[in-house]
Design an enzyme around this catalytic site. Sequence first.
Site, PDB file in Angstrom:
ATOM      1  N   TYR A 142       0.860  -1.179   0.000  1.00 49.00           N
ATOM      2  CA  TYR A 142       0.000   0.000   0.000  1.00 49.00           C
ATOM      3  C   TYR A 142       0.900   1.234   0.000  1.00 49.00           C
ATOM      4  O   TYR A 142       1.857   1.308   0.767  1.00 49.00           O
ATOM      5  CB  TYR A 142      -0.908  -0.008   1.233  1.00 49.00           C
ATOM      6  N   ASP A 237       9.272   2.901  -0.964  1.00 48.35           N
ATOM      7  CA  ASP A 237       8.289   3.549  -0.109  1.00 48.35           C
ATOM      8  C   ASP A 237       8.644   3.190   1.338  1.00 48.35           C
ATOM      9  O   ASP A 237       8.271   2.128   1.833  1.00 48.35           O
ATOM     10  CB  ASP A 237       6.880   3.065  -0.470  1.00 48.35           C
ATOM     11  N   LYS A 265       5.077   9.388   8.440  1.00 49.10           N
ATOM     12  CA  LYS A 265       4.947   8.887   9.808  1.00 49.10           C
ATOM     13  C   LYS A 265       6.006   9.462  10.760  1.00 49.10           C
ATOM     14  O   LYS A 265       5.924  10.623  11.152  1.00 49.10           O
ATOM     15  CB  LYS A 265       4.943   7.356   9.780  1.00 49.10           C
TER      16      LYS A 265
HETATM   17  P1  KE4 Z   1      -0.574   8.394   4.551  1.00 46.29           P
HETATM   18  O1  KE4 Z   1      -1.173   9.067   3.321  1.00 46.29           O
HETATM   19  O2  KE4 Z   1      -1.601   7.602   5.325  1.00 46.29           O
HETATM   20  O3  KE4 Z   1       0.212   9.364   5.436  1.00 46.29           O
HETATM   21  O4  KE4 Z   1       0.524   7.360   4.046  1.00 46.29           O
HETATM   22  C1  KE4 Z   1       0.154   6.401   3.088  1.00 46.29           C
HETATM   23  C2  KE4 Z   1       1.131   5.226   3.184  1.00 46.29           C
HETATM   24  C3  KE4 Z   1       2.131   5.118   2.239  1.00 46.29           C
HETATM   25  N1  KE4 Z   1       3.028   4.100   2.282  1.00 46.29           N
HETATM   26  C4  KE4 Z   1       2.966   3.169   3.268  1.00 46.29           C
HETATM   27  C5  KE4 Z   1       3.974   2.064   3.272  1.00 46.29           C
HETATM   28  C6  KE4 Z   1       1.966   3.240   4.259  1.00 46.29           C
HETATM   29  O5  KE4 Z   1       1.912   2.292   5.229  1.00 46.29           O
HETATM   30  C7  KE4 Z   1       1.026   4.287   4.229  1.00 46.29           C
HETATM   31  C8  KE4 Z   1      -0.098   4.404   5.249  1.00 46.29           C
HETATM   32  N2  KE4 Z   1      -0.167   3.359   6.200  1.00 46.29           N
HETATM   33  C9  KE4 Z   1      -1.478   3.121   6.793  1.00 46.29           C
HETATM   34  C10 KE4 Z   1      -1.374   1.895   7.691  1.00 46.29           C
HETATM   35  N3  KE4 Z   1      -1.237   0.705   6.955  1.00 46.29           N
HETATM   36  C11 KE4 Z   1      -1.973   4.333   7.532  1.00 46.29           C
HETATM   37  C12 KE4 Z   1      -3.190   4.071   8.374  1.00 46.29           C
HETATM   38  C13 KE4 Z   1      -4.467   4.502   7.692  1.00 46.29           C
HETATM   39  O6  KE4 Z   1      -4.590   4.364   6.446  1.00 46.29           O
HETATM   40  O7  KE4 Z   1      -5.344   4.998   8.422  1.00 46.29           O
END
Ligand code: KE4
Length: 429
Positions: A142, A237, A265
């Site tokens: 993701y 990523d 994060k």
């Molecule tokens: P954000 O847009 O949520 O800041 O980041 C997206 C993203 C990009 N790349 C990786 C590897 C990620 O894990 C994420 C977001 N992670 C999720 C948890 N699996 C955030 C939690 C959520 O979507 O509420």
Amino acid sequence: MVLSEQMFQSARRILVGGVNSPVRAFKSVGGTPVFFKEGYGSRLVSVDDHEFIDYVLSWGPMILGHAFPPVVESIVSAVHRGLSFGAPTEAETILADLIHEFFPSMERVRFVNSGTEACMSAIRLARGVTGRRRILKFEGCYHGHADALLVKAGSGGLTLGCPDSAGVLSEWAQWTSIAPYNDLESVRKLFANVGDDIAAIIVEPVVGNMGVVPPNPGFLQGLRDIASAHGTLLIFDEVMTGFRVALKGAQHKYGVVPDITCLGKVVGGGLPCAAYGGRAEFMEYLAPVGPVYQAGTLSGNPVAMAAGISTLTALKTSNHFERAESHASHIVAGMRQWITAHGLPLTVSQVGTMWTLFFSDTTVFNLATAQRSDTRRFSLYYRAMLDRGVYLAPSQFESNFTSSAHTLTDADFFISSFEKSLDLEIFGK
Ligand code: KE4
């Protein structure tokens, strides 16, 4: 849980599903999501005044624990000098330099406000640099919710992606190819087929988003070699893995250097802040230097920069990472000992401060093997742990996290809760 239930009901009046990000709605584990009012150290306190040991840590950012005083003080100090100017500040350079110390491959940095924005922008940059249309991602990885990345393997197998969300146009999804994680042969086949039109490979160098799944030996280097041989940009990523699988990320841990890195994060210390960066020759295709446009009102805002600077400074100057990793290793060893002693069909995956308990007795190395997990038993376990005061990621296909604020007392409490939950509710022993 009375107040959480009342607040969830009220939230659903005006917030879609009562939440601002789907995984928070507890759909895969059932029941009402816990509403929290406070966090400190390794703990979260619910609106019903129940205290939990937190292993979600806002999905990764809170590696120093909640309300870490030096970070709070830096934010408060910055706030008193104004929240956002939409103009350059020195803090952006200071944080970018700190990032470069941890990630030397990031010769140039651009701040954005979320991991989604970082990955979306990195894809556009790669297409701008190469003039190519296709990208390759991996099943189960993701990278945020940009259209090009909400794509799953299509009927055409490797060559044709199809939308993984309503609203994503198939005309767009077709330019995203999908391969199984840890399957270099499938990548080679794709490149033999359309390699001269692939702008980028984007990968979670250690996957967090199907549960924690490490790369097989040689997988990342193989991607590096294939990308280099075809003039394709390799994007790591590291939004989740950065400062989490190792202080200097997966690229340092596995010795493979990407062309572009996405961070999020931890880099913002809990405030909306993310970044992407890489080789200067590529990054300088970005406006205002080059023709690839990307912008943002709050990008690099001084308050988020203050949070990031104080977080990375703490990681740089003290053994926070080692303490967080040591806690993860301690609880994982305790879980594995119990699983072996009782012959339970469970496996635990850990890389650095990220870990997942899979309800499966087979090694998980890609999405297909992750999906063999018994999600019914997982949800029973989840509820039993929650009732005992342990807050875990509410999905089998997510990573849990540790912080430097987690203590030995927390570890003992976790392991005893784990043993009781598995014993009584899950396997009927
Ligand atoms: P954000 O847009 O949520 O800041 O980041 C997206 C993203 C990009 N790349 C990786 C590897 C990620 O894990 C994420 C977001 N992670 C999720 C948890 N699996 C955030 C939690 C959520 O979507 O509420």
